[in-house]
Write an enzyme that holds these catalytic residues in place. Structure first.
Site, short mmCIF file in Angstrom:
data_model
loop_
_atom_site.label_atom_id
_atom_site.label_comp_id
_atom_site.label_asym_id
_atom_site.label_seq_id
_atom_site.Cartn_x
_atom_site.Cartn_y
_atom_site.Cartn_z
N SER A 109 0.39 -1.82 -0.11
CA SER A 109 -0.03 0.06 0.35
C SER A 109 1.11 1.47 -0.16
O SER A 109 1.40 1.61 -0.81
CB SER A 109 -1.18 0.09 1.16
OG SER A 109 -2.15 1.15 1.06
N ASP A 246 -2.57 6.43 -3.10
CA ASP A 246 -1.29 6.06 -2.42
C ASP A 246 -0.98 4.45 -3.35
O ASP A 246 -1.25 4.15 -4.92
CB ASP A 246 -1.68 5.12 -1.21
CG ASP A 246 -2.73 3.96 -1.12
OD1 ASP A 246 -3.48 4.05 -1.74
OD2 ASP A 246 -3.08 3.71 -0.57
N ASP A 248 -1.22 1.39 -4.01
CA ASP A 248 -2.51 0.50 -4.56
C ASP A 248 -3.95 0.53 -4.57
O ASP A 248 -4.22 0.35 -5.23
CB ASP A 248 -2.14 -1.14 -3.70
CG ASP A 248 -3.10 -1.09 -2.35
OD1 ASP A 248 -2.87 1.00 -2.19
OD2 ASP A 248 -3.33 -1.81 -1.79
N ASP A 250 -5.97 2.48 -3.31
CA ASP A 250 -6.78 2.29 -2.23
C ASP A 250 -7.47 2.96 -0.96
O ASP A 250 -8.64 3.49 -0.34
CB ASP A 250 -7.14 1.09 -1.26
CG ASP A 250 -5.57 0.99 -0.59
OD1 ASP A 250 -5.13 1.79 -0.26
OD2 ASP A 250 -6.07 0.65 0.46
#
Length: 453
Positions: A109, A246, A248, A250
């Site tokens: 992440s 960010d 990834d 999410d």
């Protein structure tokens, strides 16, 4: 022995604590635990193997870790569709869309490039409950599935993974984005190949930064944890809005045309009011965490929207939403969940719907953000204390009550013990910064005095 799974899967230094051996073992353990359901048995009954989706963000270590995951699954008799580099919410969507038995996302992440992680999703693209993660961890030390011959799994490329996700995002939009100039910060992450395409297809004029991932520059001075560069880009381009993801994708945070940050609480306020107006906010309820700003709760109360609070963590928000059928929830950090379209926080989806509200209401982001007043929020971390006694010490409780009485309806206090270390987080919100700082420090002193280790 400490629990392997944290609040968002298994994370660690790639090739340090998180090795290819561990990735393979986790995949084999997940295969043993997650293929006992009716779906997997139904596949076997007609001569088919259970199916899993594997994906990753663009970290260089993701290549060997995702390969290890795929190998662990295939060696356990699972057919693997490798979706390559896509956002975490895209992987979750594809698990549901493709009716896979489960899926694995390799990502850390917003963490720096040397780290990586393994996040496992259940059938339907939902995060695993703690009890299921515990069973997977137990199976690391048990005998694995060992099919042979034609019973081993196949690994194949999921060729249209991106296209399926892009079409899904576009189909979710209630209003096109024509006339809006947006700067996208893709954090040199998983959104770099998708987010610009989707916003352009939705009608926006798009300028992009952080869209050149090289495997090591993910989240490096860009993205939702480094908003200064996006603010500068918005001002330089004369854009209407900036959207930050960010690594990834999410999360979603925003920048208005003047370079000011619009955080997850403000985004939720804007979306909640818009959804309520359109009859899409189920039970007129928003799910937020105990760390969401007091201003959000007050604004929602005034608008006739009930706020349900959970513990910190998007998994707890999602559990509350799923348990009661609520349609919107999230965190101040930018994890926003729109359950009509997603099973997890989706930064691209959130950004699209935020801009859709701008277009529908013909208002700037700054105007929409006025829906709530952001109260100054001060956090003090008190280390080296007996964090287990934070809610049982009578004198500390009296000190908290005294501060709460002084603040009245214009502030609040929250003491949060860490779950992993001797630390207590003291959070105070007040009508002005000076009061918040003073009261937070005063309470922190009481915590040190009363809970000294």
């Amino acid at each position: 022995m400490p629990r392997l799974f944290g609040t968002d899967g298994v994370r660690g230094l790639a090739n340090g604590t998180l090795t290819a051996d561990l990735a393979l073992g986790l995949a084999q353990a997940a295969a043993a635990v997650l293929t006992r359901g009716r779906s997997a048995e139904a596949r076997r009954a007609v001569g088919k193997r259970p199916l899993a989706i594997v994906a990753r963000d663009p970290r260089v270590s993701g290549e060997f870790l995702s390969a290890a995951v795929a190998a662990g699954l295939a060696s356990s008799g699972i057919d693997v569709y490798d979706a390559g580099v896509i956002p975490t919410p895209a992987a979750a969507f594809l698990i549901a869309d493709f009716d896979a038995d489960f899926g694995v996302m390799v990502s850390a992440s917003h963490n720096p490039a040397p780290d990586n992680g393994i996040k496992i999703f259940a059938r339907g693209g939902t995060k695993l409950p703690d009890v299921v993660e515990d069973r997977i961890e137990e199976h690391l030390h048990l005998e694995k599935l060992t099919p042979t011959g034609a019973e081993v799994g196949r690994i194949q490329c999921f060729a249209d993974a991106e296209d399926r996700y892009v079409l899904h995002l576009l189909a979710s939009l209630p209003h096109r984005l024509d006339g809006i100039h947006v700067v996208l910060d893709c954090a040199h992450g998983a959104a770099a190949g998708i987010s610009p395409e989707v916003f352009t297809d939705a009608g926006a004029r798009v300028t992009v930064i952080g869209d050149a991932p090289d495997g090591m520059n993910i989240n490096d001075g860009v993205g939702s944890t480094h908003l200064d560069r996006l603010a500068e880009a918005v001002l330089a381009a004369g854009a209407d809005v900036g959207i930050a993801h960010d690594g990834d994708a999410d999360r979603c945070l925003a920048i208005d045309a003047s370079g000011r940050t619009v955080d997850g609480d403000q985004i939720m306020a804007i979306l909640a009011l818009g959804m309520k107006e359109r009859g899409k906010l189920r039970d007129d309820t928003l799910v937020a965490t105990v760390m969401s700003n007091l201003g959000l709760k007050l604004a929602m109360r005034e608008a006739g929207v009930r706020v349900v609070e959970t513990a910190v963590g998007d998994r707890y928000v999602l559990e509350e939403m799923n348990g009661h059928g609520y349609s919107l929830g999230g965190e101040q950090s930018g994890h926003v969940i729109m359950s009509d379209f997603a099973t997890t926080g989706d930064g691209i989806l959130t950004g699209l719907h935020l801009l859709s509200e701008m277009a529908r209401q013909r208002k700037t982001l700054a105007e929409l953000a006025q829906a709530m007043t952001v109260y100054p929020q001060v956090m003090v971390n008190v280390r080296g204390v007996d964090h287990h006694s934070v809610h049982s010490d009578e004198l500390l409780r009296s000190a908290v009550e005294a501060v709460e009485a002084a603040l009245g309806d214009s502030g609040r206090v929250l003491l949060r013990p860490s779950g992993t270390e001797p630390l207590v987080r003291v959070m105070v919100e007040a009508a002005d910064q000076e009061t918040a700082v003073r009261m937070a420090n005063e309470l922190a002193d009481v915590v040190r005095e009363r809970l000294a280790g």
